[in-house]
Scaffold this motif. Sequence first.
Motif, PDB file in Angstrom:
ATOM      1  N   PHE A  94       0.828  -1.205   0.000  1.00 17.92           N
ATOM      2  CA  PHE A  94       0.000   0.000   0.000  1.00 17.92           C
ATOM      3  C   PHE A  94       0.863   1.258   0.000  1.00 17.92           C
ATOM      4  N   PHE A  95       1.996   1.237   0.725  1.00 19.23           N
ATOM      5  CA  PHE A  95       2.913   2.374   0.709  1.00 19.23           C
ATOM      6  C   PHE A  95       3.437   2.622  -0.714  1.00 19.23           C
ATOM      7  N   TYR A  96       3.800   1.528  -1.376  1.00 14.43           N
ATOM      8  CA  TYR A  96       4.298   1.643  -2.752  1.00 14.43           C
ATOM      9  C   TYR A  96       3.204   2.164  -3.676  1.00 14.43           C
ATOM     10  N   LYS A  97       1.995   1.645  -3.490  1.00 15.90           N
ATOM     11  CA  LYS A  97       0.871   2.079  -4.319  1.00 15.90           C
ATOM     12  C   LYS A  97       0.577   3.560  -4.097  1.00 15.90           C
ATOM     13  N   ASN A  98       0.605   4.004  -2.842  1.00 15.30           N
ATOM     14  CA  ASN A  98       0.383   5.419  -2.534  1.00 15.30           C
ATOM     15  C   ASN A  98       1.477   6.291  -3.133  1.00 15.30           C
ATOM     16  N   TYR A  99       2.713   5.793  -3.096  1.00 21.57           N
ATOM     17  CA  TYR A  99       3.826   6.543  -3.680  1.00 21.57           C
ATOM     18  C   TYR A  99       3.640   6.725  -5.184  1.00 21.57           C
ATOM     19  N   LYS A 100       3.257   5.646  -5.873  1.00 14.00           N
ATOM     20  CA  LYS A 100       3.044   5.735  -7.321  1.00 14.00           C
ATOM     21  C   LYS A 100       1.884   6.669  -7.643  1.00 14.00           C
ATOM     22  N   THR A 101       0.828   6.610  -6.822  1.00  8.29           N
ATOM     23  CA  THR A 101      -0.334   7.472  -7.056  1.00  8.29           C
ATOM     24  C   THR A 101       0.015   8.933  -6.890  1.00  8.29           C
ATOM     25  N   ILE A 102       0.715   9.251  -5.801  1.00 12.63           N
ATOM     26  CA  ILE A 102       1.091  10.640  -5.549  1.00 12.63           C
ATOM     27  C   ILE A 102       2.083  11.136  -6.581  1.00 12.63           C
ATOM     28  N   ARG A 119      -1.650   9.057   5.000  1.00 10.73           N
ATOM     29  CA  ARG A 119      -1.552   9.285   6.450  1.00 10.73           C
ATOM     30  C   ARG A 119      -2.304   8.208   7.227  1.00 10.73           C
ATOM     31  N   LYS A 120      -3.510   7.861   6.770  1.00 13.25           N
ATOM     32  CA  LYS A 120      -4.285   6.832   7.457  1.00 13.25           C
ATOM     33  C   LYS A 120      -3.586   5.474   7.385  1.00 13.25           C
ATOM     34  N   THR A 121      -3.024   5.157   6.217  1.00 14.23           N
ATOM     35  CA  THR A 121      -2.334   3.879   6.059  1.00 14.23           C
ATOM     36  C   THR A 121      -1.146   3.774   7.003  1.00 14.23           C
ATOM     37  N   TRP A 127      -0.019   1.549  14.459  1.00 17.14           N
ATOM     38  CA  TRP A 127      -0.838   0.948  15.510  1.00 17.14           C
ATOM     39  C   TRP A 127      -0.783  -0.571  15.449  1.00 17.14           C
ATOM     40  N   TYR A 128      -0.731  -1.118  14.233  1.00 20.86           N
ATOM     41  CA  TYR A 128      -0.619  -2.574  14.120  1.00 20.86           C
ATOM     42  C   TYR A 128       0.695  -3.061  14.722  1.00 20.86           C
TER      43      TYR A 128
END
Length: 210
Positions: A94-102, A119-121, A127-128
Amino acid sequence: MKELDLLKKDWQKNSNSFEQISEKEIYKMIHKKSSSIVKWILIISILEVSFWTLSNYFSNIDDSLQKMNHPEIILYMQILMYFNYAVVFVFIYFFYKNYKTISTTVSTKLLMGSILKTRKTVQYYVWYNLGMIVVSCILSFFVGYVYNPEMAVVREKLAINGFAMLVSVGLLVVLTLFILGIFWGIYRLLYGTLLRRLYANYKELKKIDF
């Protein structure tokens, strides 16, 4: 955000024709900064996983579990470990996906939405990890106390003395909270700093968009 402040000052001083150029320049700068921040979040998460993998490889935890002569405990611990790796790798994806999206978005609204999503991710990821630290501490104390043959004498003494048992449990709770506090501070320093910068970018974008 000093560069943004300078651009906004120039923006206010000049004419309306220059206003559009300044707005685009500010967006490009925020876009670049946001992409860089999310890239660092991705890099830090990968380094974190690599660190714990190497730590487990060089530790003697497996040898200690083997001495307990309880293969079912080893199996449960391995299942928990593989589950944890699976969840962490999902977060990294998800971090990678968010990076590509941004990195590829060209819309102010989409960039703002991607920043909030990132930020939520990251918050869920932190927390996990903190929750897994608590679970790992509890399981380690429990397995070590119940199944470690070297703890037989201690178990007998604590079974007789209820107050000593209560004190021991209290010390373990304090130790768990201390370990949790250390990791919380580390996560706050690493991810918290990046998230604050990312949210500052979001607020600047909000000024442009509205």
